[in-house]
Design an enzyme around this catalytic site. Structure first.
Site, PDB file in Angstrom:
ATOM      1  N   HIS A  34       0.863  -1.085   0.081  1.00  0.00           N
ATOM      2  CA  HIS A  34      -0.084  -0.015  -0.209  1.00  0.00           C
ATOM      3  C   HIS A  34       0.914   1.165   0.173  1.00  0.00           C
ATOM      4  CE1 HIS A  34       1.079  -0.564   4.121  1.00  0.00           C
ATOM      5  NE2 HIS A  34       0.834   0.776   4.313  1.00  0.00           N
ATOM      6  N   ASP A  49       0.582   4.795   1.965  1.00  0.00           N
ATOM      7  CA  ASP A  49       0.069   5.318   2.972  1.00  0.00           C
ATOM      8  C   ASP A  49      -1.275   6.201   2.770  1.00  0.00           C
ATOM      9  OD1 ASP A  49       1.635   4.327   4.724  1.00  0.00           O
ATOM     10  OD2 ASP A  49       2.942   5.748   5.140  1.00  0.00           O
ATOM     11  N   ARG A 109       5.885   7.009  13.505  1.00  0.00           N
ATOM     12  CA  ARG A 109       5.963   7.626  12.198  1.00  0.00           C
ATOM     13  C   ARG A 109       5.270   8.894  12.116  1.00  0.00           C
ATOM     14  NH1 ARG A 109       1.575   5.043   8.236  1.00  0.00           N
ATOM     15  NH2 ARG A 109       0.384   6.670   9.393  1.00  0.00           N
TER      16      ARG A 109
END
Length: 396
Positions: A180, A182, A345
């Site tokens: 994926h 994000d 993150r």
């Protein structure tokens, strides 16, 4: 109908609410070419999110556009660069992200745009410094629909499932362990993400990245032309359902989906990138479901098998990866359950994806640059140092 603060239109008319039973097509006067649906919440559960959806944003110009392609400040004294593969991934040593100057930050953004992902070991950067670094690069990705409300989300904690995902996969509609980019379902999907892992497992938990430049350029010319005319719906519906009904979470925004081009132009490199991922893409626009499913199956298989355009990173304590979601997809390896894994993150939002007529495939550009002396450092090591044949001979 639930009340929302941002002004938007439904069917061309001003509206202040969304339908809770069926998808609502919303639009904005300033973004007439944008197609965006807010999905209903009634079939999924009783939770009512605090926010409706995020409105489109105009974002600052990418800092990489200001950088010297020779990277003289980033690759200074004591810094070692290792290109991990020809197509994607570069590791830098002898550099602390917490101490970068602004000109070094600009050059790092340019390197990440070209190489997809840049890796670091033994970093002393804190969560607050991660946020400060990305505030320099642009606007933070926030959970709510109003970035001006003063509620800055400092970081996102990445705490992986402490269970075998294959055993829980039957409960999920969202393929959370798959490749994926994000939050690609957003109107303004993230440009850069940065993850620092502070608690890795002894082994396992590696992350894999695949180059969108590489997966586009390795399609046949006929298929390249075909996919350039397509757009796909990137949806948060499965994510919402999984978080709400399996993890018992409370998503802050309603589920939504946005139509993005299957091939997009990177705003810094000008390269065409295959803008698809099996984690969020639901269907191709304008095709019936059977046609869409079969074409996506072909393209997802092409992405999953792109070993020549992938890189795998083994995490150590305080390792960092900075990647460009506009040029890559990624996937964590869930092979360490029930051992703990933890990281922090940060992300920033990017521009609304578009395909520009003057953009080119990376391979096409690099072919013209082969064997030219003194190529800028931003290009890969093979292009700068390799000796290319003047004629292509068949390989058996």
């Amino acid at each position: 109908m639930s009340s929302l603060a941002p002004a938007f239109e439904v069917n061309g008319l001003a509206a202040d609410g969304l339908d809770d039973a069926k998808p609502t097509q919303v639009s904005w006067k300033e973004y007439r070419n944008l197609r965006h649906n807010v999905l209903p919440i009634r079939p999924l559960g009783s939770h009512v999110p605090a926010h409706g959806f995020k409105s489109p944003r105009d974002v600052p110009s990418d800092r990489g556009l200001l950088a010297d392609p020779n990277l003289p400040n980033l690759l200074g004294l004591g810094v070692q660069r290792i290109d991990l593969t020809p197509s994607i991934g570069t590791q830098l040593t002898g550099l602390q992200l917490s101490q970068l100057t602004d000109v070094q930050k600009d050059e790092l953004a340019l390197l990440a745009a070209h190489r997809g992902v840049v890796f670091f070991r033994d970093q002393d950067i804190t969560a607050e410094q991660q946020r400060a670094l990305f505030d320099y690069y642009g606007l933070p990705e926030l959970p709510g629909d109003n970035p001006e409300d003063g509620k800055k989300s400092a970081t996102n904690t990445i705490q992986e499932q402490e269970q075998d995902y294959r055993k829980t996969y039957i409960h999920f509609k969202w393929p959370f362990a798959d490749f994926h980019a994000d939050s690609s379902f957003e109107i303004n999907p993230p440009s850069f993400s940065l993850l620092r892992v502070d608690e890795p497992p002894p082994t396992g938990g590696d992350t894999n990245w695949i180059s969108g430049y590489g997966t586009f350029e390795s399609l046949s010319p006929t298929l390249q032309k075909f996919v350039e005319g397509l757009s796909a719906w990137h949806s948060a519906g499965h994510v919402y359902d999984s978080v709400l009904n399996h993890w018992s979470g409370h998503p802050p925004t309603r589920p939504r989906e946005t139509l993005h081009p299957v091939v997009r132009t990177h705003p810094v490199t000008g390269y065409k990138s295959l803008n698809l991922n099996s984690g969020f893409v639901d269907r191709i626009d304008g095709l019936n479901r059977y046609e869409s499913d079969k074409i996506l199956e072909l393209l997802f298989t092409h992405i999953h098998t792109a070993i020549d355009h992938s890189v795998r990173w083994r995490w150590e304590k305080n390792s960092v990866a900075l990647w460009d979601n506009r040029a890559t997809t990624h996937r964590a390896t869930h092979d360490y359950a029930p051992i703990h894994r933890h990281g922090v993150r940060v992300t920033i939002i990017g521009e609304i994806p578009v395909l520009k007529k003057d953009s080119r495939a990376r391979r096409e550009v690099e072919k013209e640059l082969r064997n030219q002396p003194n190529l800028p450092a931003v290009y890969n090591e093979n292009l700068r140092k390799g000796k290319y044949l003047t004629e292509t001979k068949p390989v058996f």
